[in-house]
Design a protein around this motif. Structure first.
Motif, short mmCIF file in Angstrom:
data_model
loop_
_atom_site.label_atom_id
_atom_site.label_comp_id
_atom_site.label_asym_id
_atom_site.label_seq_id
_atom_site.Cartn_x
_atom_site.Cartn_y
_atom_site.Cartn_z
N UNK A 220 1.27 -0.27 9.17
CA UNK A 220 1.86 -0.53 7.86
C UNK A 220 2.87 0.57 7.57
N UNK A 221 4.07 0.19 7.15
CA UNK A 221 5.12 1.19 6.92
C UNK A 221 4.95 1.87 5.56
N UNK A 222 3.86 2.64 5.46
CA UNK A 222 3.61 3.47 4.28
C UNK A 222 3.29 4.87 4.79
N UNK A 223 3.97 5.87 4.26
CA UNK A 223 3.73 7.24 4.71
C UNK A 223 2.35 7.72 4.28
N UNK A 224 1.79 8.62 5.07
CA UNK A 224 0.45 9.14 4.79
C UNK A 224 0.38 9.86 3.44
N UNK A 225 1.50 10.41 2.98
CA UNK A 225 1.52 11.15 1.73
C UNK A 225 1.75 10.25 0.51
N UNK A 226 2.06 8.97 0.74
CA UNK A 226 2.34 8.04 -0.36
C UNK A 226 1.01 7.46 -0.88
N UNK A 227 0.32 8.26 -1.68
CA UNK A 227 -1.02 7.90 -2.13
C UNK A 227 -1.00 6.60 -2.95
N UNK A 228 -0.03 6.47 -3.85
CA UNK A 228 0.03 5.26 -4.68
C UNK A 228 0.30 4.02 -3.83
N UNK A 229 1.20 4.15 -2.85
CA UNK A 229 1.51 3.03 -1.96
C UNK A 229 0.29 2.61 -1.14
N UNK A 230 -0.47 3.59 -0.67
CA UNK A 230 -1.68 3.31 0.11
C UNK A 230 -2.75 2.65 -0.77
N UNK A 231 -2.87 3.14 -2.01
CA UNK A 231 -3.84 2.57 -2.93
C UNK A 231 -3.51 1.12 -3.26
N UNK A 232 -2.23 0.86 -3.50
CA UNK A 232 -1.81 -0.53 -3.79
C UNK A 232 -2.13 -1.44 -2.61
N UNK A 233 -1.84 -0.96 -1.39
CA UNK A 233 -2.11 -1.75 -0.19
C UNK A 233 -3.61 -2.03 -0.04
N UNK A 234 -4.43 -1.00 -0.24
CA UNK A 234 -5.88 -1.14 -0.07
C UNK A 234 -6.47 -2.14 -1.07
N UNK A 235 -5.98 -2.08 -2.30
CA UNK A 235 -6.47 -3.02 -3.33
C UNK A 235 -6.05 -4.45 -3.01
N UNK A 236 -4.79 -4.61 -2.63
CA UNK A 236 -4.24 -5.95 -2.37
C UNK A 236 -4.90 -6.60 -1.16
N UNK A 237 -5.23 -5.78 -0.15
CA UNK A 237 -5.75 -6.33 1.12
C UNK A 237 -7.26 -6.21 1.26
N UNK A 238 -7.94 -5.90 0.16
CA UNK A 238 -9.41 -5.83 0.15
C UNK A 238 -9.95 -4.95 1.28
N UNK A 239 -9.43 -3.72 1.35
CA UNK A 239 -9.87 -2.77 2.38
C UNK A 239 -11.28 -2.29 2.03
N UNK A 240 -12.22 -2.47 2.99
CA UNK A 240 -13.60 -2.08 2.76
C UNK A 240 -13.87 -0.61 2.98
N UNK A 241 -13.03 0.05 3.79
CA UNK A 241 -13.20 1.48 4.07
C UNK A 241 -11.86 2.07 4.48
N UNK A 242 -11.51 3.21 3.89
CA UNK A 242 -10.31 3.95 4.28
C UNK A 242 -10.75 5.28 4.90
N UNK A 243 -10.17 5.61 6.05
CA UNK A 243 -10.48 6.86 6.75
C UNK A 243 -9.19 7.68 6.82
N UNK A 244 -9.24 8.89 6.28
CA UNK A 244 -8.04 9.73 6.17
C UNK A 244 -7.98 10.71 7.34
N UNK A 245 -6.88 10.69 8.10
CA UNK A 245 -6.71 11.60 9.22
C UNK A 245 -6.15 12.96 8.83
#
Length: 423
Positions: free
Chosen positions: A44-69
């Protein structure tokens, strides 16, 4: 469940590879990923530092678990933001991640709770730092306080190098805002070892000990890098060193973080220096190491999703974590010039068929016109498992010989210290 891995380096490729093995994972996404990760996950073309972009993606795509590297989103508060939105995410809170985000904070907590580490002094004025160095002498270690991608630590063998480090960090701002404050500490001697541990804030379960190779060139020469290779297990980490590490460092630090109102859940990483008196802390990190994650995860037998869920549900002490009775070695292939300036876009050849029990984890790669090309300083992590360290080394370097890109450089001595100890 659907899983999102945040980051785009070799560590994240290893996390994607390991998480995919869980029968409970139906789909893996990675943001932003790289050309190798794209073969194992949807990038997904979202930078690791784009917290809001990642949050929006996770909510929209029903992500069950996020693992931060990586460390940057952890220090930006990604865990707090996801948890506030009701999402499961693996990693320490912003307050806990400061153990890595501020070397000053880390040293102050260790001093307060009697955790063994190098003596140190903190400065906000370069003239005062220079005066201190002239008074106390060298060798010493000069560190930028904040995050600097593993490169903000300068081991100065003489006074001139130490003063140059102060200028570089505080005056020339070579590491940006990370250099607003400076730590000068005694240089510890001995052998380094990395101990990563899982913790739910109560239980602390160590992973297999590994050893990173921070310097750019063979024989630990050249500038510090993000890491040029790693192996596990590390023979320097004896039963006695393990006992002292648990009793004097890892368990006390997790308890100290709780006492400070910074409850720690996730992976805690202690970079240690071991001498005849035992281990002392060089640094704490708030996530899986890179490249240590590559050999360590290769040796992990237990389902990583099961471990993460036990941590999130504060029942880590109730599960058994199993490891393969093998060894693993990761050799990092880097761009010419790294960790300084380097060119990108070099075509990578020989990635097919690396050999049995060998995985090529991608770090700085991209796809271009049907080719895989270089796109970073650390490009690939060639990681091999074997029955012991010598066989894993042999397999890793046999695979390295098949790969080529213009300017490619790597260390030829990854694991040598282990071989010397095993003799």
């Amino acid at each position: 469940m659907r899983v999102l891995v945040v980051g785009g380096g070799g560590r994240e490729h290893a996390l994607v590879w390991k998480l995919k093995q869980s029968p409970r994972v139906t789909k893996v996404y990675c943001a932003p990923g790289n050309a190798g990760i794209a073969r194992d996950a949807d990038c997904i073309h979202i930078k690791a530092e784009d917290v809001q972009g990642l949050l929006n993606f996770a909510l929209k795509n029903e992500i069950g678990l996020t693992v931060v590297g990586p460390e940057a989103p952890l220090n930006a508060g990604i865990v707090d933001r996801f948890e506030a939105a009701g999402l499961k995410i693996f990693g320490p809170s912003q307050a806990a991640a400061e153990i890595e985000g501020s070397k000053v904070l880390s040293k102050e907590i260790m001093a307060r709770y009697g955790i063994p580490t190098a003596s140190y002094a903190v400065f906000t004025d370069p003239a005062e730092a220079a005066s201190y160095i002239k008074r106390t002498g060298a060798p010493c270690v000069v560190k930028a306080d904040g995050l600097a991608a593993g490169k903000g630590v300068i081991v100065a063998l003489d006074e001139e190098s130490a003063l140059d480090a102060v200028r570089s960090i505080m005056m020339d701002k070579d590491f940006g805002a990370a250099g607003e404050r400076l730590v000068v500490e005694e240089r510890l001697s001995g052998e380094e070892v990395s101990i990563l541990a899982f913790t739910d804030g109560v239980s602390v379960v160590p992973m297999i000990a590994s050893q990173d190779h921070k310097r750019a060139y063979d024989n630990d020469e050249g500038p510090n890098t993000g890491g040029m290779g790693a192996y596990a297990p590390a023979p320097v980490y004896t039963a006695d060193v393990h006992r002292k590490t648990m009793e004097e460092i890892l368990i006390p630090m997790v308890q100290a973080m709780n006492n400070e109102g910074r409850t720690y859940r996730g992976v805690i990483y202690a970079g240690l220096m071991v001498d005849e008196n035992g281990p002392k802390v060089l640094e704490f990190n708030a996530r899986f190491g890179d490249p240590e994650a590559q050999p360590v995860l290769m040796l992990l037998e237990t389902d990583l999703v099961d471990i993460i869920e036990a941590i999130l549900e504060k029942r880590l002490g109730q599960i058994e974590i199993k490891w393969k009775e093998q060894a693993a070695v990761c050799v990092v292939l880097a761009s010419g010039g790294y960790p300084g300036s380097y060119e990108k876009g070099k075509v990578i050849k020989g990635l097919e068929n690396p050999g049995g029990e060998v995985l090529v984890f991608h770090a700085g790669t991209a796809a271009k016109d049907g080719d895989i090309v270089t796109a970073g300083g650390r490009v690939l992590g060639v990681t091999a498992a074997g029955s012991d360290i010598p066989s894993a080394i042999e397999r890793a370097y046999a695979a390295v010989e098949k790969i080529h890109f213009d300017g490619m450089h790597y260390r030829h001595d990854v694991g040598r210290k282990a071989l010397e100890r095993l003799k």
